[in-house]
Every structure is written in structure tokens, then in C-alpha cells.
Motif scaffolding. Structure first.
Motif: not given
Length: 307
Positions: A67-73
Motif C-alpha cells: 500500500v503506497n510502497d509500504i509492505y504490510y503483513v
């Protein structure tokens, strides 16, 4: 899925958002069951970490939404957590974790996927945790207009439970109308808005909110229908005073002190609250300024108490 790929990732590049974790043992009413679940989870976490220490890699891939270059687990909180703990103990180690990476997703999609995850493997969540997780997902997704039948189909619950959920969703809609079309990047603003809005209409004590900041299904439903348990008057009064103080603090942060007190002077006129605020010119003079006007601010004649 065209935007998905299996790859190996550095655990340190991943984001573990506590709000997305479906597990919430505080929702488990039975103390023995709650303790048992906590012991199971601790044992599983230790087992994962022991395997890493013994050179055994994590076999089951985690799931990550970008999400917007954030890698959420969204699935694999404990596996990722064990890797991060191992790397903290062994900073020179070259440890990667296999992941299904799904790109171009929204925070709402990541949150919803996380609520559904971990319910069929590992130390699965209890029915109370699962139901509350699904309720949170519906709120974040903005699915406020579901009928009781639609809730039964979407959530998979009894008609009685669906009635509580549908009632709660409609109450949340009144509070979150301004948020339904916003691109969420976290839950902080949403849950604060939700809590302030619901508590301005109904009384929900701290025990009626889950650890993520969402109202518990049955407690909200009971508050709406007037069946919510009310604590003794003294406790309720103190909680409401604390909430009012926080609201006032937020207004003070938003407005200049002079603007705030003049707005308050206008507001309290004729309310019978017994609050008297010194006239603007007098206050400015005491504050070291000679500017200001007393026009239209003669609010009370009870004295010059300072707010």
C-alpha cells in the motif's frame, strides 16, 4: 492474481501494523480459555524462534499487501515477529522470509484481508475474536447499509448476532460519514472520530471498546437500545469529565487562546452554566497587551472567574 508474486523478503522491510492483527484475547470472556490461548501462542512463537536458531527456515509463506510502497503483513504476524526477534539477537544473520506479495492495494483491503487471516491455521482465533474482527472490517470498508440477511451471508452468524451487527453498523455510519470516501493510511484518525461520535450519543465505558479502538458488537448494540450496563454515577461522571477535558484540549490546540476564550464567551451566554470569563480587554491587558475590544462580550455579571 496479476499483481501477485512469490518472492523472498527481508523481514526488516515489512510493516507489522498492530491494528491489523485479528487476535484480541481480551475479547475472550472465559478467563481459562483466554489463558490457554495465550499459552498456545507463546508456545508457537517459541517453536518458530527455536527452529530459526536451529537453522530450520520458515516453510509457510506469509502474505504481504503493498500500500503506497509500504509492505504490510496481513498474514504471518507471528512468523514475521519471530524473524525480527531472531535478527535482533543475530544482527549479522542473512535471513529472508518467503512471501506472497500482492501489489497496488488500499489500506482498507489490507485491513480486511488481515481480519480474515489466521482463522484457519496456527493458533486460530476464537469465535468472539473472529466475529469482532469481521465487524471491524465492515466498519473500515464502509459497509454500513447491510440488511440482517446480508450480514448473515457476509459474516456467517446467527440472526440474533446479525441484528446486533447491523444495528451497530448504522450507528457507526452516522459518526463516520466524513470518512467513508477517504483514503485511509492508518486507523488512528478513524477510531478517534468513531469513539468521540459514539460517546456523544451513547455512553460506552472503556470496557466496551476492543484493543483496536472499535466498539464491541454487543455492548454497542445494547447501548443503542438502552440496555447497556451503566456503572455507578460517580465512575460515569469521572469518565465523562475526562472525555470533556480531552475535547476541550483538542480545541485549545486548534485555536488561538484569544479566539478560543472569545468563542467560549459567546457560547455560554444564557446557558445558565454559571461560568464567568473576564472581558477581553482586561484579559489582554493582564497578558501584557493593550489591544482587544469589549464590544458584544458582556456575557455574565457573576464576577471575573478565569477559564
Amino acid at each position: 492474481m496479476s499483481d501477485s508474486i512469490y518472492t523472498n523478503l527481508d523481514p526488516k522491510s515489512l510493516t507489522l501494523d498492530p491494528s491489523m492483527q485479528a487476535r484480541d484475547v481480551e475479547l475472550i470472556k472465559d478467563k481459562r480459555l483466554r489463558a490457554a490461548q495465550e499459552i498456545k501462542q507463546e508456545a508457537q512463537d517459541k517453536s518458530i524462534l527455536d527452529d530459526l536458531h536451529n537453522g530450520v527456515p520458515i516453510k509457510q509463506a506469509i502474505t504481504v499487501f503493498v500500500v503506497n510502497d509500504i509492505y504490510y503483513v496481513v498474514d504471518g504476524f507471528h512468523r514475521t515477529g519471530a524473524c525480527l526477534k531472531y535478527l535482533k539477537e543475530n544482527p549479522e544473520a542473512d535471513l529472508m522470509i518467503k512471501a506472497l506479495v500482492i501489489k497496488n492495494r488500499t489500506y482498507q483491503e489490507a485491513f480486511t484481508a488481515a481480519q480474515e487471516a489466521n482463522q484457519g491455521h496456527g493458533v486460530g482465533v476464537t469465535s468472539d475474536e473472529a466475529m469482532q474482527a469481521k465487524f471491524r472490517a465492515l466498519i473500515v470498508a464502509g459497509d454500513f447499509e447491510l440488511s440482517i440477511s446480508q450480514v448473515i451471508t457476509k459474516v456467517g452468524c446467527s440472526r440474533g448476532q446479525a441484528n446486533h451487527i447491523a444495528r451497530g453498523l448504522k450507528a457507526c455510519k452516522k459518526t463516520l460519514t466524513d470518512y467513508t470516501n477517504k483514503e485511509l493510511i492508518s486507523l488512528d484518525g478513524l477510531t478517534e472520530h468513531l469513539q468521540n461520535g459514539i460517546n456523544s450519543t451513547y455512553y460506552l465505558p472503556k470496557s466496551a471498546w476492543d484493543s483496536k479502538g472499535f466498539p464491541k458488537i454487543r455492548r454497542l448494540s445494547d447501548a443503542i437500545t438502552g440496555n447497556e450496563f451503566m456503572p455507578d454515577d460517580e465512575n460515569r461522571e469521572q469518565e465523562l469529565i475526562t472525555a470533556a477535558s480531552k475535547d476541550i484540549s483538542r480545541m485549545l490546540e486548534r485555536y488561538d487562546p484569544d479566539i478560543f476564550r472569545e468563542g467560549l464567551r459567546k457560547f455560554i451566554r444564557g446557558t445558565g452554566l454559571g461560568i464567568s470569563i473576564s472581558q477581553r480587554g482586561k484579559w489582554l491587558e493582564q497578558a501584557g497587551s493593550v489591544q482587544g475590544s469589549d464590544t458584544d462580550y458582556d456575557v455574565n455579571s457573576h464576577g471575573d472567574d478565569y477559564f
